[in-house]
Enzyme design. Structure first.
Site, short mmCIF file in Angstrom:
data_model
loop_
_atom_site.label_atom_id
_atom_site.label_comp_id
_atom_site.label_asym_id
_atom_site.label_seq_id
_atom_site.Cartn_x
_atom_site.Cartn_y
_atom_site.Cartn_z
N ARG A 146 0.82 -1.22 0.00
CA ARG A 146 0.00 0.00 0.00
C ARG A 146 0.85 1.26 0.00
NH1 ARG A 146 -0.94 2.18 5.43
NH2 ARG A 146 -3.16 2.63 5.05
N ASP A 174 11.75 5.14 6.18
CA ASP A 174 12.00 3.91 5.40
C ASP A 174 13.18 4.10 4.47
OD1 ASP A 174 9.11 2.04 5.22
OD2 ASP A 174 9.03 4.03 6.08
N ASN A 218 6.03 12.84 6.17
CA ASN A 218 5.97 11.41 6.48
C ASN A 218 6.11 10.57 5.21
OD1 ASN A 218 3.68 9.52 8.57
ND2 ASN A 218 4.85 8.75 6.86
N ARG A 235 2.71 15.84 8.52
CA ARG A 235 3.66 15.60 9.61
C ARG A 235 4.95 15.08 8.99
NH1 ARG A 235 -0.42 11.64 9.33
NH2 ARG A 235 0.41 9.65 8.60
N GLN A 266 8.68 12.54 9.90
CA GLN A 266 9.07 11.26 10.47
C GLN A 266 10.49 11.41 11.02
OE1 GLN A 266 8.51 7.94 7.68
NE2 GLN A 266 6.81 7.21 8.91
N ARG A 315 -6.60 11.81 10.22
CA ARG A 315 -5.64 11.55 9.14
C ARG A 315 -6.43 11.18 7.89
NH1 ARG A 315 -2.75 6.54 11.16
NH2 ARG A 315 -4.78 6.29 12.14
N ASP A 332 3.56 3.53 14.55
CA ASP A 332 2.12 3.68 14.73
C ASP A 332 1.45 2.33 14.49
OD1 ASP A 332 3.21 4.09 12.14
OD2 ASP A 332 1.40 5.10 11.44
N GLU A 342 7.05 -6.46 5.66
CA GLU A 342 7.23 -5.24 6.42
C GLU A 342 7.64 -5.53 7.85
OE1 GLU A 342 4.37 -1.44 7.59
OE2 GLU A 342 3.52 -3.43 7.32
#
Length: 612
Positions: free
Chosen positions: A177, A185, A221, A229, A231, A290, A326, A524
């Site tokens: 996604r 990342d 982010n 926001r 990261q 969000r 999160d 992930e």
């Protein structure tokens, strides 16, 4: 540098950029959360609310990644007419019909792209002695071809039709996604690309980030307008890695003013007082749920009685998302001040986190180093002083001699949070500690690892010890956290710490190798309780790809490939008579005592694939 920033001015909280490709001035708010996205389709407004609350898709991110077929103002007018036609109460099927008529599917912003600098046999493979692991490394190198993304020309020419942020250079995305770049990342993706000798692709991604700072004042982010926001700020570390691999010091010199600006963004928007020191926290000032998790956020806000309380909850959700973790019990504070609870107990903005401050210490050190390359001694001295100040704060606020680790600080209850998470050892990675005390710190840290029984999990060190169902809680294991632990321990001079780093690297390579052989996919997140098991929990299904998992394994193969063997081979993880094998034999008596003290048999250890 493709878009050389020639001058930066900060006036009254506003960043003014004079850019060689700009026509005049680009004026961008420096203050995070002041709605950098004004889209009434992708960020806020009745259209977004109506579509997201209709639950058209299992993942709310699906809609906000779609492309408009017509200009925003036309779509908004059509939406008003649509709502009037259906008396402001359309059915789910009618809403779905509106979306299908006015939006193209997610992914429409990309065109096929093959990186020109991809190599079939990068040199890191030569360091991998075991044929099976070498083939594994080759497969990971192949995955860069699947994870590459290049935006269509239309994204640049008609950006208003997309939620994606246009960048000039193609990117490697995490996968699944996550169709766009993600900030933290990319640190491990960049490292993997550098080991794979894809220097042009890596430099292009770094240039994209620098351009984004010039445009927005900070790095979001992810690469969508709805991410308001940031990261964990790892761009300076990415640039440093690129320079170490390529020797391209000129790139560092050109980048350093923008790296300084990003540092100041955190300094101006994310600081609190902790025991008399200016320290950094995660936070967000934008309003509303969000967009990419709109329905989920509205649903979790229902227990809050007022609109103001709901807004506070939304801010806590976004602050936790800014942390990259999160969600997790790490950010829970209940009425008793513990880490029990659920998303309603999120208090991220009231927790001073260890790793963020260690990362910004590292930023200051790197910026000082780059200013020295530019012969700007005054700036270099300024940032060395900043690094010293942050290190003093890390020592005062986080280090606990009786625990043997650095612990997050709870501002609400004015006390330390003595709960395990790998970030408790993150200053080892950044060397954010008094090096004169390294011997004592090493001893305390090794005792902490032993006391917390961190070496007892077959699939890797879990992110917390709380089983809440949130994806950054037990039993999930994450590549960046394993990297932080391994790199941190290996940074220490003590051979015991280096041996443990190699042991954990072996286990992590084995777990990823087994999962890949079973599924032909990289994940992930993984499962601490099962060697080769993939993770679960959270807001969305487990994702495959996966950028940071690939990058971490590639680096570990390069570093430890000469002594690693694939699971199932006779040496199961180590070449016979390697230095680490000899050291492990010498420590066998200690290992035995630990095993029996924990009530576990040698057979169980071996079944879990942890022969060292």
């Amino acid at each position: 540098m493709s878009r050389l920033v020639e001058n930066l001015l900060i006036l009254g909280g506003v960043l003014i950029v004079i850019n060689s490709h700009a026509q005049g001035f680009l004026v961008t708010r420096q203050v995070e959360g002041e709605d950098i996205c004004d889209s009434e389709i992708y960020c806020h407004g009745p259209l977004l609310d109506t579509i997201q609350m209709a639950h058209l898709y299992n993942d709310s991110k699906t809609f906000v990644d779609m492309k408009l077929k017509q200009r925003p103002e036309v779509t908004l007018q059509l939406f008003q007419e649509f709502m009037a036609t259906h008396n402001q109460q359309p059915t789910r099927e009618q809403i779905l019909g509106f979306v299908e008529a006015n939006f193209d599917k997610e992914g429409s912003e990309f065109e096929p792209w093959t990186p020109l600098d991809w190599h079939q046999n990068p040199k890191f493979l030569e360091n991998v002695q075991d044929p099976k692991l070498r083939e594994f490394g080759r497969d990971l190198n192949d995955l860069w071809l699947k994870l590459g993304r290049k935006m269509t020309k239309q994204v640049e020419e008609q950006p208003e039709l997309f939620s994606i942020i246009h960048v000039n250079n193609p990117v490697i995305v995490p996968g699944g996604r996550f169709r766009e770049f993600y900030y933290w990342d990319s640190y491990w993706i960049i490292k993997g690309l550098l080991y794979s000798e894809m220097f042009s692709t890596a430099k292009g991604m770094l240039q994209n980030f620098l351009d984004i700072i010039a445009t927005f004042g900070f790095i979001p982010n992810g690469g969508r307008v709805y991410y308001q926001r940031s990261q964990p700020p790892l761009l300076a570390g990415m640039v440093k890695a690129y320079v170490e691999f390529t020797g391209d010091e000129e790139f560092a010199i050109q980048a350093v003013p923008l790296l300084e600006h990003e540092f100041n963004f955190w300094l101006n928007n994310h600081t609190v007082q902790c025991l008399g020191h200016d320290m950094f926290i995660y936070g967000d000032k934008s309003r509303g749920p969000r967009p990419e998790s709109y329905r989920e956020d509205v649903e979790t806000s229902q227990d809050f009685p007022t609109d103001a309380a709901k807004e506070e909850h939304y801010s806590e959700l976004k602050a936790a998302a800014e942390s990259g973790m999160d969600f997790s019990s790490r950010w829970f504070i209940d009425e008793a001040g513990t880490n029990k609870g659920d998303l309603r107990n999120l208090k991220t903005r009231s927790i001073v986190p260890v790793e963020l401050n260690a990362i910004l210490f590292w930023n200051a050190k790197i910026i000082a180093e780059f200013y020295m390359l530019a012969h700007n001694v005054q700036k270099a001295f300024e940032f060395e002083n900043r690094a010293t100040q942050i290190a003093e704060g890390v020592q005062a606020c986080f280090w606990h001699e009786d625990i043997g680790a650095w612990l997050d600080y709870d501002l609400i209850n004015s006390r330390r949070r003595n709960y395990f998470t790998p970030t408790n050892l993150s200053p080892l990675w950044m060397r954010c500690f008094n090096e004169a005390l390294e011997a004592n710190i090493t001893e305390k840290v090794l005792q902490y690892i032993d006391k917390e029984r961190l070496d007892e999990y077959p699939g890797g060190v879990p992110n917390t010890m709380e089983r809440t169902g949130e994806q950054w809680d037990f039993p999930n294991v994450w590549a960046p956290m394993q990297y932080i632990l391994i790199a941190g321990l290996d940074n220490l001079k003590d051979q015991r710490a280096k041996d443990l780093a190699r042991s954990w690297a072996t286990r992590w390579v084995h777990s990823n190798y087994i999962a890949f052989n079973d599924t032909h996919a990289m994940f992930e997140k993984y499962d601490a309780e099962e060697l080769g098991g993939h993770g679960s929990g959270g807001e969305y299904d487990v994702q495959i790809g996966f950028g940071w998992s690939n990058g971490v394994i590639i680096e570990l193969l390069d570093k430890y490939g000469s002594v690693l063997s694939a699971p199932g081979s006779s040496s199961y993880g180590l070449k016979p008579l390697s230095a680490f094998f000899i050291a492990t034999v010498a420590l066998f008596g200690t290992i035995l005592s630990r095993i029996f003290g924990a009530g576990k048999s040698i057979a169980v250890k071996l079944m879990n694939g942890r022969k060292q």
